[in-house]
Design an enzyme around this catalytic site. Structure first.
Site, PDB file in Angstrom:
ATOM      1  N   HIS A 147       3.721   7.608  -5.857  1.00  3.95           N
ATOM      2  CA  HIS A 147       2.375   7.666  -6.030  1.00  3.95           C
ATOM      3  C   HIS A 147       1.846   8.248  -4.630  1.00  3.95           C
ATOM      4  CE1 HIS A 147       2.622   3.504  -4.550  1.00  3.95           C
ATOM      5  NE2 HIS A 147       1.276   3.549  -4.337  1.00  3.95           N
ATOM      6  N   HIS A 149      -0.742   6.929  -2.622  1.00  2.00           N
ATOM      7  CA  HIS A 149      -1.200   6.223  -1.471  1.00  2.00           C
ATOM      8  C   HIS A 149      -0.638   6.556  -0.387  1.00  2.00           C
ATOM      9  CE1 HIS A 149      -2.843   3.114  -4.731  1.00  2.00           C
ATOM     10  NE2 HIS A 149      -3.699   4.140  -4.452  1.00  2.00           N
ATOM     11  N   ASP A 151       0.573   4.686   2.163  1.00  2.00           N
ATOM     12  CA  ASP A 151       1.542   3.950   2.621  1.00  2.00           C
ATOM     13  C   ASP A 151       2.940   4.133   1.667  1.00  2.00           C
ATOM     14  OD1 ASP A 151       0.533   2.866   0.476  1.00  2.00           O
ATOM     15  OD2 ASP A 151       1.182   0.904   0.772  1.00  2.00           O
ATOM     16  N   HIS A 204      -1.437   1.436 -11.655  1.00  2.00           N
ATOM     17  CA  HIS A 204      -1.349   1.398 -10.133  1.00  2.00           C
ATOM     18  C   HIS A 204      -2.425   2.732  -9.815  1.00  2.00           C
ATOM     19  CE1 HIS A 204      -1.398  -0.115  -6.214  1.00  2.00           C
ATOM     20  NE2 HIS A 204      -0.793   1.008  -5.807  1.00  2.00           N
ATOM     21  N   ASP A 228       4.881   0.731  -6.374  1.00  2.00           N
ATOM     22  CA  ASP A 228       3.693  -0.398  -6.641  1.00  2.00           C
ATOM     23  C   ASP A 228       3.550  -0.727  -8.151  1.00  2.00           C
ATOM     24  OD1 ASP A 228       3.481  -0.550  -3.915  1.00  2.00           O
ATOM     25  OD2 ASP A 228       1.606   0.068  -3.766  1.00  2.00           O
TER      26      ASP A 228
END
Length: 360
Positions: A147, A149, A151, A204, A228
């Protein structure tokens, strides 16, 4: 629309100004207490206005990238050799290498040891991933991003530039940095003898994908790289969906075999098992796993992988269909005859309880 006499435009300006102040405090090296307090405020309730604005700034503006870079610098200084000691898993010509990055993330290299080809999963720290590539003596040909994000996607640019033939895979719905090859549900990525299937698991984020390495070509267990969506005894927050969306994604994983190895995106095992003990204190499988995890973490050893068979026995977010958990949580807030809806309410209740448990 006005709010207590404020024009909408002024409300937006005031909210953005407050968020800018928050980001300054978060990035300040002298504000540890402020960072802890603000993180608690922002993560407590995902539907609060300030959180929504902050999440938009993180995912849609350069402020998110700057915050990620600050995280990266701090983690490299604090954990020069990584936050955990990991052990690779070697099968018949296939190697899975976990790479500890940032303060609790995991990236992975999936290696065809005969062809010397490698696939990176969620390479958030390009420096750490590149060091592992050089140590293994392999050629990076693909990046699988679960995804958007930072991180999980922060290393896409540097690695794809360094390795000219490297392709970046992910969902086109998720604004993944430097995406070159969009994937849809059940698409398969082939690298050497590696056959990796993308499974759409929104919740998420809208375009979240997990990646399933087929174990049949190397006569070993399949491997799920869950980003995640799913952790050891836990699951990710629902930032871009509903409880029903997340439940459907978790059920996608529940349909996989018990011997499937779970390689999650974060080291959350001890915290998650602690919460699982609150909702199911008499679960013996959880107790045994907790004892093992505590021994591992005392020596800073990684706790991954677990198996999906294990997760079914103690992960409360995969047990919403179990009567013992339903009884422990009490009646649903709005019971209906629809099993899917009732389980979604239980999933939401679990998330609320976990937030309360974490804030204590």
């Amino acid at each position: 629309m006005a709010w207590r006499g404020w024009p909408a435009s002024w409300l937006w300006v005031a909210s953005c100004g407050l968020l800018l102040l928050v980001f300054v405090l978060l990035l300040s090296p002298r504000s540890c207490r402020a960072r802890r307090t603000l993180r608690g405020l922002f993560m407590a309730r995902s539907k609060r206005l300030l959180f929504r604005i902050g999440y938009s700034l993180y995912t849609r503006t350069r402020l998110g990238y700057l915050f990620y870079r600050q995280q990266l610098r701090r983690a490299r200084n604090r954990y020069p050799k990584g936050h955990s000691r990991t052990q690779p898993r070697l099968f018949n010509g296939v190697k899975v290498l976990p790479i500890p990055v940032l303060s609790d993330n995991y990236s992975y290299l999936i290696i065809d040891t005969q062809a010397r080809l490698a696939v990176a999963v969620d390479p958030s720290d390009p420096q750490a991933v590149q060091a592992s590539i050089e140590k293994e003596g392999v050629n990076l040909v693909a990046i699988l991003c679960t995804h958007k994000h930072w991180d999980h996607s922060g290393g896409n640019r540097d690695l794809s530039r360094r390795h000219q033939d490297c392709r970046v895979y992910g969902s086109p719905q998720d604004s993944i940095p430097y995406l070159t090859h969009p994937l849809c549900h059940q698409d398969v990525v082939s690298v050497g003898r590696l056959q990796i299937q993308a499974l759409a698991t929104p919740g998420h984020t809208q375009g979240h994908l997990v990646y399933l390495l087929d174990g049949e070509p190397y006569e070993g267990p399949s491997c799920l790289f869950s980003g995640d969506l799913l952790f050891l005894s836990g699951c990710g927050r629902t930032f871009e969906g509903t409880a029903e969306t997340m439940l459907s994604s978790l059920d996608t994983v529940l349909g996989l075999g018990d011997d499937t190895l779970l390689w999650p995106g974060h080291e959350y095992a001890e915290e998650n098992l602690g919460f699982a003990g609150v909702v199911e204190p008499e679960n013996l499988a959880r107790e045994r796993k907790m004892q093992w995890v505590q021994r591992q973490r005392m020596e800073r050893k990684s706790t991954c992988p677990s198996t999906l068979g294990e997760e079914r026995s103690y992960n409360p977010f995969l047990r919403t269909h179990c009567l013992v958990l339903q009884e422990a949580l009490g009646p649903s807030p709005s019971p209906t005859g629809d099993d899917g809806c009732s389980r979604a309410q239980l999933l939401e209740r679990l998330r609320q309880l976990k937030d309360l448990h974490k804030s204590k």
